[in-house]
Design a protein around this motif. Structure first.
Motif, PDB file in Angstrom:
ATOM      1  N   UNK A   1       1.165  29.340  86.044  1.00 28.33           N
ATOM      2  CA  UNK A   1       2.456  29.489  85.373  1.00 28.33           C
ATOM      3  C   UNK A   1       2.606  28.410  84.305  1.00 28.33           C
ATOM      4  N   UNK A   2       3.116  28.793  83.143  1.00 32.41           N
ATOM      5  CA  UNK A   2       3.303  27.835  82.063  1.00 32.41           C
ATOM      6  C   UNK A   2       4.635  28.069  81.371  1.00 32.41           C
ATOM      7  N   UNK A   3       5.037  27.086  80.577  1.00 33.11           N
ATOM      8  CA  UNK A   3       6.264  27.191  79.788  1.00 33.11           C
ATOM      9  C   UNK A   3       5.937  26.710  78.384  1.00 33.11           C
TER      10      UNK A   3
ATOM     11  N   UNK B   1      16.620  30.720  85.211  1.00 36.11           N
ATOM     12  CA  UNK B   1      17.220  30.434  83.900  1.00 36.11           C
ATOM     13  C   UNK B   1      17.942  31.649  83.327  1.00 36.11           C
ATOM     14  N   UNK B   2      17.344  32.818  83.440  1.00 34.95           N
ATOM     15  CA  UNK B   2      17.912  34.027  82.846  1.00 34.95           C
ATOM     16  C   UNK B   2      19.026  34.617  83.710  1.00 34.95           C
ATOM     17  N   UNK B   3      18.929  34.457  85.010  1.00 34.36           N
ATOM     18  CA  UNK B   3      19.837  35.156  85.926  1.00 34.36           C
ATOM     19  C   UNK B   3      20.928  34.275  86.518  1.00 34.36           C
ATOM     20  N   UNK B   4      20.585  33.049  86.916  1.00 39.75           N
ATOM     21  CA  UNK B   4      21.533  32.143  87.580  1.00 39.75           C
ATOM     22  C   UNK B   4      21.401  30.752  86.956  1.00 39.75           C
ATOM     23  N   UNK B   5      21.982  30.546  85.769  1.00 37.38           N
ATOM     24  CA  UNK B   5      21.764  29.296  85.038  1.00 37.38           C
ATOM     25  C   UNK B   5      22.786  28.196  85.309  1.00 37.38           C
ATOM     26  N   UNK B   6      23.612  28.340  86.343  1.00 35.03           N
ATOM     27  CA  UNK B   6      24.641  27.327  86.631  1.00 35.03           C
ATOM     28  C   UNK B   6      24.662  27.024  88.125  1.00 35.03           C
ATOM     29  N   UNK B   7      23.522  26.620  88.668  1.00 35.93           N
ATOM     30  CA  UNK B   7      23.411  26.391  90.109  1.00 35.93           C
ATOM     31  C   UNK B   7      24.308  25.257  90.593  1.00 35.93           C
ATOM     32  N   UNK B   8      24.688  24.337  89.699  1.00 36.64           N
ATOM     33  CA  UNK B   8      25.518  23.197  90.104  1.00 36.64           C
ATOM     34  C   UNK B   8      26.907  23.626  90.562  1.00 36.64           C
TER      35      UNK B   8
ATOM     36  N   UNK C   1      12.543  39.725  88.552  1.00 38.10           N
ATOM     37  CA  UNK C   1      12.044  40.731  87.619  1.00 38.10           C
ATOM     38  C   UNK C   1      11.786  40.119  86.246  1.00 38.10           C
ATOM     39  N   UNK C   2      12.713  39.268  85.784  1.00 39.79           N
ATOM     40  CA  UNK C   2      12.549  38.623  84.478  1.00 39.79           C
ATOM     41  C   UNK C   2      11.335  37.695  84.479  1.00 39.79           C
ATOM     42  N   UNK C   3      11.119  37.007  85.598  1.00 45.41           N
ATOM     43  CA  UNK C   3      10.018  36.046  85.685  1.00 45.41           C
ATOM     44  C   UNK C   3       8.649  36.719  85.641  1.00 45.41           C
ATOM     45  N   UNK C   4       8.574  37.974  86.047  1.00 44.43           N
ATOM     46  CA  UNK C   4       7.286  38.670  86.060  1.00 44.43           C
ATOM     47  C   UNK C   4       6.641  38.693  84.683  1.00 44.43           C
ATOM     48  N   UNK C   5       7.456  38.825  83.640  1.00 48.84           N
ATOM     49  CA  UNK C   5       6.918  38.896  82.283  1.00 48.84           C
ATOM     50  C   UNK C   5       7.106  37.603  81.498  1.00 48.84           C
ATOM     51  N   UNK C   6       8.174  36.849  81.782  1.00 47.41           N
ATOM     52  CA  UNK C   6       8.483  35.658  80.987  1.00 47.41           C
ATOM     53  C   UNK C   6       8.152  34.344  81.688  1.00 47.41           C
ATOM     54  N   UNK C   7       7.754  34.410  82.957  1.00 45.18           N
ATOM     55  CA  UNK C   7       7.399  33.201  83.710  1.00 45.18           C
ATOM     56  C   UNK C   7       6.329  33.599  84.719  1.00 45.18           C
ATOM     57  N   UNK C   8       5.279  34.223  84.205  1.00 43.38           N
ATOM     58  CA  UNK C   8       4.267  34.880  85.034  1.00 43.38           C
ATOM     59  C   UNK C   8       3.676  33.948  86.087  1.00 43.38           C
ATOM     60  N   UNK C   9       3.636  34.439  87.319  1.00 40.44           N
ATOM     61  CA  UNK C   9       3.071  33.668  88.418  1.00 40.44           C
ATOM     62  C   UNK C   9       4.060  32.747  89.096  1.00 40.44           C
ATOM     63  N   UNK C  10       5.291  32.709  88.582  1.00 42.76           N
ATOM     64  CA  UNK C  10       6.293  31.810  89.154  1.00 42.76           C
ATOM     65  C   UNK C  10       7.664  32.444  89.178  1.00 42.76           C
TER      66      UNK C  10
ATOM     67  N   UNK D   1      29.060  16.506  80.221  1.00 36.92           N
ATOM     68  CA  UNK D   1      29.078  17.168  81.522  1.00 36.92           C
ATOM     69  C   UNK D   1      27.944  18.181  81.605  1.00 36.92           C
ATOM     70  N   UNK D   2      27.534  18.510  82.821  1.00 30.91           N
ATOM     71  CA  UNK D   2      26.437  19.442  83.030  1.00 30.91           C
ATOM     72  C   UNK D   2      26.900  20.855  82.713  1.00 30.91           C
ATOM     73  N   UNK D   3      26.242  21.486  81.757  1.00 32.51           N
ATOM     74  CA  UNK D   3      26.605  22.842  81.348  1.00 32.51           C
ATOM     75  C   UNK D   3      25.734  23.903  82.008  1.00 32.51           C
ATOM     76  N   UNK D   4      24.458  23.583  82.218  1.00 32.35           N
ATOM     77  CA  UNK D   4      23.509  24.541  82.784  1.00 32.35           C
ATOM     78  C   UNK D   4      22.606  23.832  83.783  1.00 32.35           C
ATOM     79  N   UNK D   5      22.141  24.585  84.772  1.00 35.27           N
ATOM     80  CA  UNK D   5      21.211  24.035  85.754  1.00 35.27           C
ATOM     81  C   UNK D   5      20.484  25.202  86.409  1.00 35.27           C
ATOM     82  N   UNK D   6      19.154  25.166  86.423  1.00 40.61           N
ATOM     83  CA  UNK D   6      18.416  26.313  86.937  1.00 40.61           C
ATOM     84  C   UNK D   6      17.151  25.880  87.683  1.00 40.61           C
ATOM     85  N   UNK D   7      16.621  26.814  88.461  1.00 41.19           N
ATOM     86  CA  UNK D   7      15.451  26.567  89.301  1.00 41.19           C
ATOM     87  C   UNK D   7      14.166  26.907  88.562  1.00 41.19           C
ATOM     88  N   UNK D   8      13.117  26.130  88.835  1.00 42.99           N
ATOM     89  CA  UNK D   8      11.777  26.410  88.315  1.00 42.99           C
ATOM     90  C   UNK D   8      10.769  26.285  89.454  1.00 42.99           C
TER      91      UNK D   8
END
Length: 263
Positions: A167-169, A114-121, A101-110, A154-161
């Motif tokens: 899609x752009x950043x 980052x916003x929902x699950x930022x610690x995948x490690x 849902x967050x990606x629809x407006x802030x990461x359009x097309x992808x 140490x790794x503090x955050x890790x997220x999927x793209x």
């Protein structure tokens, strides 16, 4: 020279014509004065390397390295890891409703976690493997960038793209971090490069043409940089989804928790 070939440099250039100007060639370090100034303010203590070699012409000073290397040389192992990461990210694109849902407006097309699950490690097995593979690269970059040996990084955050068509950043930097980076999982032909902005733009009153340095996205490669470096990914024009893993490292200033030790 071969070892340094993997580094790009975003530099401050000093054009100095004086034959008396010296560049450091000795690794001896002197301690600058500390104490209290006449107005009562504290004077910072600093390290100073004595200059012993006289040179003329443009000199590269205060360079910040951008590191780019293959994550490992074993191609089969890398290919297997990339496939596992891609499968896990596809699952997230179905199950992570908040991120979708967050990606629809802030990461359009992808999709990005980052916003929902930022610690995948902490809970995705192939990302935990990636974290282990990153350790020697983080250490090499730390030395090249002249960062302190302690405290521990140490790794503090890790997220999927997952970048779809278009899609752009936009330009950004990673606050509250020391080292940031990206690992490329899937990079179809024509996909966007990672662009770094000349950091001098906001520190000069002189008119200067905006300049960026392109770092091509190649599956199996990791790119590391100091977190203050502004960077962007332009709209993806590749023949398929551009998949990457982004992450941050920071100093561990206190005794790690059990969860951090196990991460």
């Amino acid at each position: 020279m071969a070892r340094r070939a993997a580094f790009f440099f975003v530099c401050c250039l000093s054009y100095l014509n004086s034959p008396d100007f010296s560049v450091t060639s000795s690794r001896q370090v002197l301690r600058g004065p500390g104490g209290v100034l006449p107005n009562g303010e504290l004077r910072d203590v600093y390290d100073m390397e004595p200059s012993t070699e006289a040179r003329e012409g443009p000199l590269q000073l205060f360079a910040s390295p951008i590191y780019r290397r293959r994550i490992r040389r074993e191609e089969d192992a890398v290919r297997e890891l990339n496939e596992e990461i891609a499968v896990n990210f596809k699952r997230l694109m179905v199950r992570d409703e908040k991120g979708v849902e967050w990606s629809k407006t802030d990461y359009a097309g992808g999709y990005t976690s980052y916003f929902s699950l930022p610690a995948l490690q902490k809970w995705v097995p192939p990302i935990q493997t990636l974290e282990q593979w990153l350790k020697p690269h983080i250490e090499e970059f730390r030395k090249e960038a002249g960062l302190l040996e302690e405290p521990e990084l140490f790794m503090t955050d890790c997220w999927a793209n997952v970048m779809g068509e278009g899609t752009e950043h936009c330009f950004h930097q990673h606050n509250r971090s020391t080292i940031s980076g990206t690992y490329y999982v899937q990079t179809p032909r024509g996909c966007s490069s990672l662009l770094f902005e000349d950091p001098r733009l906001d520190r000069t009153v002189a008119k200067r043409q905006r300049k960026v340095i392109a770092c091509p996205a190649i599956a199996g490669f990791v790119v590391l940089f100091e977190s203050w470096q502004r960077h962007t990914v332009p709209p993806n024009a590749g023949e398929g989804e551009r998949i990457s893993v982004s992450f941050n490292y920071h100093w561990r200033y206190e005794e790690p928790t059990k969860l951090q030790r196990e991460a």
